[in-house]
Scaffold this motif. Structure first.
Motif, mmCIF file in Angstrom:
data_model
loop_
_atom_site.group_PDB
_atom_site.id
_atom_site.type_symbol
_atom_site.label_atom_id
_atom_site.label_comp_id
_atom_site.label_asym_id
_atom_site.label_seq_id
_atom_site.Cartn_x
_atom_site.Cartn_y
_atom_site.Cartn_z
ATOM 1 N N ALA A 99 16.876 7.220 -13.139
ATOM 2 C CA ALA A 99 16.007 7.422 -11.845
ATOM 3 C C ALA A 99 17.252 8.146 -11.096
ATOM 4 N N ALA A 100 18.386 8.068 -11.165
ATOM 5 C CA ALA A 100 19.296 8.744 -10.048
ATOM 6 C C ALA A 100 18.694 10.154 -9.581
ATOM 7 N N PRO A 101 18.437 11.250 -10.601
ATOM 8 C CA PRO A 101 17.996 12.507 -9.877
ATOM 9 C C PRO A 101 16.619 12.484 -9.156
ATOM 10 N N LEU A 102 16.043 11.457 -9.000
ATOM 11 C CA LEU A 102 14.648 11.347 -8.600
ATOM 12 C C LEU A 102 14.536 10.698 -7.442
ATOM 13 N N VAL A 103 15.766 9.969 -6.809
ATOM 14 C CA VAL A 103 15.467 9.102 -5.893
ATOM 15 C C VAL A 103 16.680 9.111 -4.701
ATOM 16 N N GLU A 104 16.200 9.308 -3.630
ATOM 17 C CA GLU A 104 17.235 9.157 -2.549
ATOM 18 C C GLU A 104 17.094 8.435 -1.526
ATOM 19 N N PHE A 105 17.845 7.702 -0.911
ATOM 20 C CA PHE A 105 17.869 6.915 0.358
ATOM 21 C C PHE A 105 18.467 7.385 1.679
ATOM 22 N N HIS A 106 17.642 7.277 2.826
ATOM 23 C CA HIS A 106 18.325 7.574 3.907
ATOM 24 C C HIS A 106 18.267 6.394 5.103
ATOM 25 N N LEU A 107 19.263 6.558 5.917
ATOM 26 C CA LEU A 107 19.243 5.411 7.065
ATOM 27 C C LEU A 107 18.603 6.424 8.165
ATOM 28 N N ARG A 108 17.194 5.942 8.327
ATOM 29 C CA ARG A 108 16.455 6.757 9.154
ATOM 30 C C ARG A 108 15.390 6.087 9.671
ATOM 31 N N ARG A 109 14.652 6.381 10.717
ATOM 32 C CA ARG A 109 13.577 5.710 11.337
ATOM 33 C C ARG A 109 12.689 6.493 10.920
ATOM 34 N N TRP A 110 11.336 5.890 10.863
ATOM 35 C CA TRP A 110 9.992 6.732 10.366
ATOM 36 C C TRP A 110 9.689 7.858 11.346
ATOM 37 N N GLU A 111 9.968 7.782 12.638
ATOM 38 C CA GLU A 111 9.548 8.614 13.462
ATOM 39 C C GLU A 111 10.643 10.094 13.212
ATOM 40 N N GLU A 112 11.728 9.809 12.541
ATOM 41 C CA GLU A 112 12.498 11.071 12.165
ATOM 42 C C GLU A 112 12.411 11.687 10.966
ATOM 43 N N PHE A 113 11.347 11.182 10.108
ATOM 44 C CA PHE A 113 11.073 11.972 8.778
ATOM 45 C C PHE A 113 10.110 12.819 9.058
ATOM 46 N N THR A 114 10.052 14.195 8.667
ATOM 47 C CA THR A 114 9.135 14.992 8.948
ATOM 48 C C THR A 114 8.753 15.866 7.976
ATOM 49 N N GLU A 115 9.255 15.624 6.773
ATOM 50 C CA GLU A 115 8.969 16.550 5.507
ATOM 51 C C GLU A 115 7.529 16.084 4.971
ATOM 52 N N PRO A 116 6.999 17.157 4.248
ATOM 53 C CA PRO A 116 5.907 16.906 3.564
ATOM 54 C C PRO A 116 5.810 16.144 2.283
ATOM 55 N N VAL A 117 4.968 15.310 2.061
ATOM 56 C CA VAL A 117 4.917 14.464 0.905
ATOM 57 C C VAL A 117 3.479 14.246 0.587
ATOM 58 N N ASP A 118 3.326 13.653 -0.699
ATOM 59 C CA ASP A 118 1.957 13.667 -1.309
ATOM 60 C C ASP A 118 1.491 12.020 -1.398
ATOM 61 N N ARG A 119 2.766 11.184 -1.212
ATOM 62 C CA ARG A 119 2.214 9.721 -1.126
ATOM 63 C C ARG A 119 2.958 9.121 -0.496
ATOM 64 N N ILE A 120 2.653 7.800 0.102
ATOM 65 C CA ILE A 120 3.341 7.104 1.250
ATOM 66 C C ILE A 120 3.372 5.638 0.873
ATOM 67 N N ILE A 121 4.200 4.815 0.945
ATOM 68 C CA ILE A 121 4.013 3.419 0.668
ATOM 69 C C ILE A 121 4.585 2.598 1.947
ATOM 70 N N CYS A 122 4.000 1.599 2.412
ATOM 71 C CA CYS A 122 4.993 0.876 3.559
ATOM 72 C C CYS A 122 4.357 -0.768 3.203
ATOM 73 N N VAL A 123 5.258 -1.380 2.751
ATOM 74 C CA VAL A 123 5.148 -2.751 2.176
ATOM 75 C C VAL A 123 6.034 -3.771 3.280
ATOM 76 N N ASN A 124 5.171 -4.443 3.870
ATOM 77 C CA ASN A 124 5.538 -5.475 5.033
ATOM 78 C C ASN A 124 6.847 -4.956 5.777
ATOM 79 N N ALA A 125 6.703 -3.788 6.453
ATOM 80 C CA ALA A 125 7.437 -2.987 7.390
ATOM 81 C C ALA A 125 6.690 -2.868 8.630
ATOM 82 N N PHE A 126 5.474 -2.452 8.628
ATOM 83 C CA PHE A 126 4.606 -1.985 9.756
ATOM 84 C C PHE A 126 4.804 -3.258 10.885
ATOM 85 N N GLU A 127 4.706 -4.368 10.492
ATOM 86 C CA GLU A 127 4.807 -5.562 11.307
ATOM 87 C C GLU A 127 5.916 -5.296 12.163
ATOM 88 N N ASN A 128 6.864 -4.655 11.907
ATOM 89 C CA ASN A 128 8.086 -4.644 12.736
ATOM 90 C C ASN A 128 8.386 -3.497 13.568
#
Length: 246
Positions: A99-128
């Motif tokens: 999985a390593a070549p395909l996954v990256e993790f960033h310390l970032r708020r959602w407001e700061e992410f601006t790159e185009p994507v094809d899919r999004i998931i948000c699992v029990n985070a919206f509440e916060n």
């Protein structure tokens, strides 16, 4: 290992999902329920086409992001505002070379992410999130044509404990340009998940207290128990929303 991750390991499933499991037919244990949840959400995303870019908002300790890369060869970015989750999620990649070549993790708020994507998931985070109303329009701007998003969140008929009515989520989504599909209630699944958290905390009471102290143990058990009660009584609900571009 940091204290918070060590604490999570005492009562969560082995993959460290701090979110609801799905207790479908034949699913009994917390580990099974969390795996089923990941299965259902990833299937609903329709990731069959390889190399789709997936954003996991509030990725926690990274398990779902890594599963998406392992199973579907998705190009996954997970974002979190938790330093300890970020550190642990990145350490998992080194133990999963496929999985390593395909996954990256960033310390970032959602407001700061601006790159185009094809899919999004948000699992029990919206509440916060503080600025909930702007989240779905922001996601709509990120999604490419034929984009798709799945969000699991607690709702309430009246705003309470940082959650909002399901109708308001639908209103915000439709205004942003999404069509919306809503699951049947998953309140019982989340209540059962929280019950198992409480059971695991009590079973390992001495270890928990040695690690984080008695007052936190008491507060955590009380919080999870009250939240389970709200879900069972109907004060809160939990729903899975699927958003597709119009």
């Amino acid at each position: 290992m940091d204290v918070e991750t060590s604490y999570a390991k005492l009562y969560m499933d082995p993959d460290l999902h701090h979110s609801s499991g799905y207790f479908r037919e034949g699913v009994v244990t917390l580990e099974e329920a969390q795996k089923k949840k990941v299965d259902v959400i990833l299937e609903r995303l329709r990731l069959q086409e390889p190399s789709l870019r997936l954003l996991d908002v509030g990725c926690g300790w990274g398990a779902t992001a890594i599963a998406a890369a392992d199973r579907y060869r998705a190009d996954v970015t997970g974002i979190t505002i938790s330093q300890y989750q970020h550190t642990y999620a990145r350490s998992r990649i080194s133990r999963r070379p496929a999985a390593a070549p395909l996954v990256e993790f960033h310390l970032r708020r959602w407001e700061e992410f601006t790159e185009p994507v094809d899919r999004i998931i948000c699992v029990n985070a919206f509440e916060n999130f503080e600025n909930k109303e702007e989240f779905l329009p922001h996601c709509r701007r990120l999604l490419r044509a034929e984009g798709r998003m799945v969000m699991l969140t607690v709702t309430a008929d009246r705003p309470i404990f940082r959650v909002v009515p399901s109708g308001r989520v639908v209103e915000w989504a439709e205004r942003a340009g999404f069509d919306v599909e809503i699951s049947p209630s998953l309140a019982g699944d989340y209540a059962r998940t929280l019950d198992l958290y409480v059971s695991n905390l009590r079973a390992r009471r001495n270890e928990v207290i040695a690690l984080v102290g008695k007052s936190r143990f008491v507060r955590q058990v009380d919080y999870y128990s009250r939240c389970a009660g709200f879900l069972r009584s109907g004060i809160n609900d939990m729903l899975e929303f699927t958003f597709t571009l119009r």
